[in-house]
Design a protein around this motif. Structure first.
Motif, PDB file in Angstrom:
ATOM      1  N   SER A  59      25.212  27.861  11.540  1.00 19.70           N
ATOM      2  CA  SER A  59      25.788  29.107  12.592  1.00 19.70           C
ATOM      3  C   SER A  59      26.987  29.012  11.914  1.00 19.70           C
ATOM      4  CB  SER A  59      27.154  26.725  12.862  1.00 19.70           C
ATOM      5  OG  SER A  59      27.203  26.049  12.222  1.00 19.70           O
ATOM      6  N   THR A  86      29.952  27.525  16.298  1.00 14.62           N
ATOM      7  CA  THR A  86      29.338  29.292  17.032  1.00 14.62           C
ATOM      8  C   THR A  86      27.858  29.016  17.639  1.00 14.62           C
ATOM      9  OG1 THR A  86      28.129  29.449  14.554  1.00 14.62           O
ATOM     10  CG2 THR A  86      30.431  30.317  14.965  1.00 14.62           C
ATOM     11  N   LYS A 116      34.928  27.853  16.082  1.00 11.99           N
ATOM     12  CA  LYS A 116      34.240  28.926  17.734  1.00 11.99           C
ATOM     13  C   LYS A 116      33.702  29.550  17.493  1.00 11.99           C
ATOM     14  CE  LYS A 116      34.985  25.541  21.392  1.00 11.99           C
ATOM     15  NZ  LYS A 116      35.087  25.096  22.983  1.00 11.99           N
ATOM     16  N   LYS A 117      34.824  30.841  16.439  1.00 12.83           N
ATOM     17  CA  LYS A 117      34.144  32.543  16.990  1.00 12.83           C
ATOM     18  C   LYS A 117      35.228  33.017  15.098  1.00 12.83           C
ATOM     19  CE  LYS A 117      36.267  36.093  19.404  1.00 12.83           C
ATOM     20  NZ  LYS A 117      36.639  37.099  20.338  1.00 12.83           N
TER      21      LYS A 117
END
Length: 141
Positions: A11, A98, A123-124
């Protein structure tokens, strides 16, 4: 201050933790220790993938962080269950969310998204994230 960076294998936990250390060194005092679970696991020969084995390993990571003389300790660990996150009992947790799956079926089956403590969901990747995350870390000092 113990910071747990957790999430699925692949991730980006290690990438994020290394970027966070680099950002700290460039912009602040750089007073951080980092504990990469994969490296430590090989030193302690901790191949036990059972839940109890993961909890024992989480205790090792917590103990290493507690014995650090730095002001910030970053633990980079999958921490797949709420129990492993409870053992680490981080001051701040960053969930690198992610991806929802990994190449490891066993991890996919046991990974629990239940949050424990103060959790920031990442998340990003973007240009401002290191600054934002470090500000978050500084706020918990």
């Amino acid at each position: 201050m113990i910071i747990l960076i957790y999430g699925m294998p692949g991730s980006g936990k290690t990438v994020l933790s290394k970027k966070l250390i680099s950002y700290s060194n460039e912009n602040y005092d750089g007073d951080c220790d980092i504990f990469h679970a994969d490296e430590i696991r090989s030193k302690f020969n901790r191949g036990d993938q059972s839940l109890q084995g993961k909890i024992k390993f989480a205790k090792i990571l917590r103990e290493l962080a507690e014995n650090s003389n730095k002001s910030h300790q970053i633990i980079d660990f999958v921490a797949p269950t709420k129990e492993t996150r409870e053992v680490i009992d981080a001051d701040l947790s960053i969930w690198v969310h992610t991806t929802d799956t990994s190449n490891y079926n066993r991890t996919n089956k046991i990974f629990n998204t239940e949050k424990f403590g103060n959790v920031y969901e990442f998340k990003k990747y973007g240009d401002n994230h290191m600054c934002d995350i470090w500000k978050l870390v500084q706020g918990w000092r």
